[in-house]
Design an enzyme around this catalytic site. Structure first.
Site, PDB file in Angstrom:
ATOM      1  N   LYS A 133       1.092  -9.543   4.468  1.00 14.31           N
ATOM      2  CA  LYS A 133       0.264  -8.353   4.648  1.00 14.31           C
ATOM      3  C   LYS A 133       0.229  -7.515   3.378  1.00 14.31           C
ATOM      4  CE  LYS A 133       1.493  -4.390   5.829  1.00 14.31           C
ATOM      5  NZ  LYS A 133       2.114  -3.190   6.442  1.00 14.31           N
ATOM      6  N   ASP A 188      -2.357  -5.402   9.763  1.00 11.97           N
ATOM      7  CA  ASP A 188      -1.259  -4.572  10.258  1.00 11.97           C
ATOM      8  C   ASP A 188      -1.480  -4.334  11.749  1.00 11.97           C
ATOM      9  OD1 ASP A 188      -3.337  -2.764  10.418  1.00 11.97           O
ATOM     10  OD2 ASP A 188      -2.382  -1.224   9.193  1.00 11.97           O
TER      11      ASP A 188
END
Length: 234
Positions: free
Chosen positions: A121, A139
């Site tokens: 991420k 996220d």
């Protein structure tokens, strides 16, 4: 609604509402953004923006941060979540950045994720924001909003969501779409109490349509019970 139509309409609306979306983390260079993103895990951007100005003044370069003692760094970030772990992570990242990449933040997923504290991420945030690449950082907001809107279906992991989004979103729109989904989740499609009344996507939102259908069915059942009760009284 066909999945392609849902994506097209969602992207069109996002573009109208947020033509120039951007990260809410404050930074002046790729190194600072990398540090800020690592610190932002399970913490608000607002909190991170409160601590990074002093942190960056004390350690303005990867070299300075790499030379820092943990207790020195900890004092600047002790108010964020998991400060001990994040202290180790950003110092370790800085040391690797200096030792293996000459202090330059890499521009590819493999090198980025080889750095301490940098997961997929975080790496995708850097690729999208710094280098403008078609990289989708997933996220909790992106994961939740994608599933509620119907851009994904029964997605079990962030990677599954990432792959689904990347299949349907044009490459040149991916960097913006990353921010669109985050900001929509942060301010409108909230986890506990989504602000559906303020949402411009309700007509294409699978979650809203299901909630509306359930509410209608509940009202119908309630009305039927009241009618039957009235008949019994008569």
């Amino acid at each position: 609604m066909k999945i392609a139509d849902r994506y097209n309409k969602a992207l069109e609306r996002f573009a109208e509402e947020m033509p120039w979306p951007e990260t809410e983390l404050h930074y002046d260079n790729p190194f600072q953004l990398l540090v800020a993103v690592i610190l932002s895990a399970q913490c608000t951007d607002k909190r991170i923006n409160m601590v990074t100005p002093e942190l960056f003044r004390a350690f303005p370069t990867p070299q300075k941060l790499a030379e820092a003692e943990p207790h020195e760094v900890y004092e600047y970030i002790k108010s964020v979540t998991y400060p001990n772990n994040k202290t180790k992570a950003i110092i370790g990242m800085a040391k690797a950045l200096v030792g293996r990449f000459g202090g330059t933040v890499p521009d590819n997923i493999d090198d980025l994720t080889s750095l301490p504290g940098v997961g997929r991420k975080t790496a995708n945030v850097i690729l999208a924001v710094v280098y403008g690449k078609a990289a989708m950082a997933v996220d909790t907001h992106v994961f939740r909003v994608s599933e509620r809107l119907g851009l994904t279906t029964n997605s079990k992991t962030p990677l599954t969501t990432e792959r689904a989004l990347m299949r349907h979103i044009p490459a040149d729109q991916v960097p913006k779409a990353h921010h669109w989904l985050i900001l929509h989740g942060r301010y409108i499609c909230k986890a506990r109490k989504p602000e559906c009344k303020d949402c411009y996507l309700t007509d294409i939102c699978r979650y809203y349509q299901r909630q509306a259908k359930a509410a209608k069915a509940k009202d119908a059942t309630s009305t039927a019970k009241k009618s039957k009760s009235a008949e019994n009284v008569d």
